[in-house]
Design an enzyme around this catalytic site. Structure first.
Site, PDB file in Angstrom:
ATOM      1  CD  GLU A  72      38.901  48.271  25.371  1.00  0.00           C
ATOM      2  OE1 GLU A  72      39.161  47.355  26.155  1.00  0.00           O
ATOM      3  OE2 GLU A  72      39.725  48.708  24.548  1.00  0.00           O
ATOM      4  CG  ASP A  83      41.695  46.385  29.762  1.00  0.00           C
ATOM      5  OD1 ASP A  83      41.993  45.958  30.892  1.00  0.00           O
ATOM      6  OD2 ASP A  83      42.187  45.938  28.712  1.00  0.00           O
TER       7      ASP A  83
END
Length: 306
Positions: A72, A83
């Site tokens: 990420e 997330d």
């Protein structure tokens, strides 16, 4: 060379799936598949959950989550980690940035459990955006107007804290709970507009939503991407379908969903499968439309979840 190869894969995932944490979900599958237990691993790598189902061990989930966060960062620069954590662990999470909440000054993520599911309509503007540049824009605004931006960020944190309390309050009636969430959604979006991360397409969705007495806000980095609409328990299928049609008429895409759900799942390696079964399953997967993939996965056999 290996890092460059991985980055190309991640950027391709991001380009094809720009919103709703989809890249984080797919990214979590990469280390999940690499680190997954095999049929030769001892059963001690698994534990039995309270529901009687076998589950993946927490140390496995923690390692997958750490690698997913690294990926990420390649995509987004300075992600919150929410997330990938939701993708790996499932359920719902409350994220607190360090220094923004009196109750949790050190920040971090806490799981939210024990609340009744809340339905949402996710609306895709089909407007692409760059998370890194949007985050950088807010950072620049913070440098130029620190008192304004810091005040907004503190109020946004307070909204998040209040939403968590509303979800977990056992004495709050369901109707009052949803009414509180509606008010918090409107307030949150107003602050995000002030930060400059909305978009005309998102405001159009808000307009169509308000016409029906519903409440929506942008989700993710903003600047396009998607909006989330809270669906009351009382909305009927006819009204919902009419709303979706109105959104589609404006060129948007909409689908219903709800908070919560399982995290990372792995098809049990302890069930023998032939090479032919594997090939057929892969071909079937490629041919299936997205809306049928959940059923496809369930039909594959026994899954192990975090």
């Amino acid at each position: 060379r290996r890092g460059s190869w991985l980055k190309r894969i991640l950027l391709e995932l991001h380009r094809n799936n720009p919103s709703l944490g989809t890249p984080a979900t797919q990214i979590s599958c990469l280390p999940g598949s690499i680190k997954a237990p095999s049929s030769s691993d001892p059963v001690g790598h698994l534990h039995v959950s309270h529901g009687g189902r076998k589950a993946l061990a927490k140390d496995f989930a923690d390692e997958v989550n750490q690698w997913a966060l690294v990926a990420e960062k390649v995509l987004h620069g300075n992600p919150s980690g929410v997330d990938n954590a939701v993708a790996v662990y499932g359920g719902a999470l409350a994220f607190t940035k360090p220094g923004f909440a009196f109750a949790n000054p050190n920040g971090g993520m806490d799981g939210i459990q024990g609340f009744k599911s809340v339905r949402f309509l996710l609306v895709n503007t089909k407007v692409s955006r760059n998370t890194k540049s949007l985050v950088a824009g807010v950072a620049l605004k913070k440098q130029q107007e620190p008192e304004l931006v810091n005040g907004i960020l503190e109020r946004i944190q307070a909204i998040s804290d209040e939403a968590r309390r509303a979800l977990l309050d056992p004495e709050l009636e369901r109707s009052e709970q949803l009414k509180a969430l509606e008010s918090l959604i409107d307030e949150n979006h107003a602050h995000l507009v002030t930060l400059g991360v909305s978009h005309p397409a998102l405001e159009k969705i808000r307009e169509l939503t308000a016409e029906r007495g519903l409440h929506a806000k942008l989700t993710g980095a903003g600047g396009g991407g998607c909006a989330v609409v809270l669906l009351p328990d009382t909305i009927d299928d006819k009204s919902l379908n009419e709303f979706i049609q109105a959104l589609e008429k404006e060129g948007f895409e909409a689908r219903t969903t709800s908070v919560g759900g399982s995290g990372l799942g792995i098809l049990s390696p302890y069930v023998e499968r032939s090479d032919e079964d594997t090939v057929v399953a892969e071909e079937d997967f490629v041919a299936k439309p997205a809306v049928e993939l959940a059923r496809w996965a369930a039909d594959r056999g026994r899954w192990l979840y975090t």
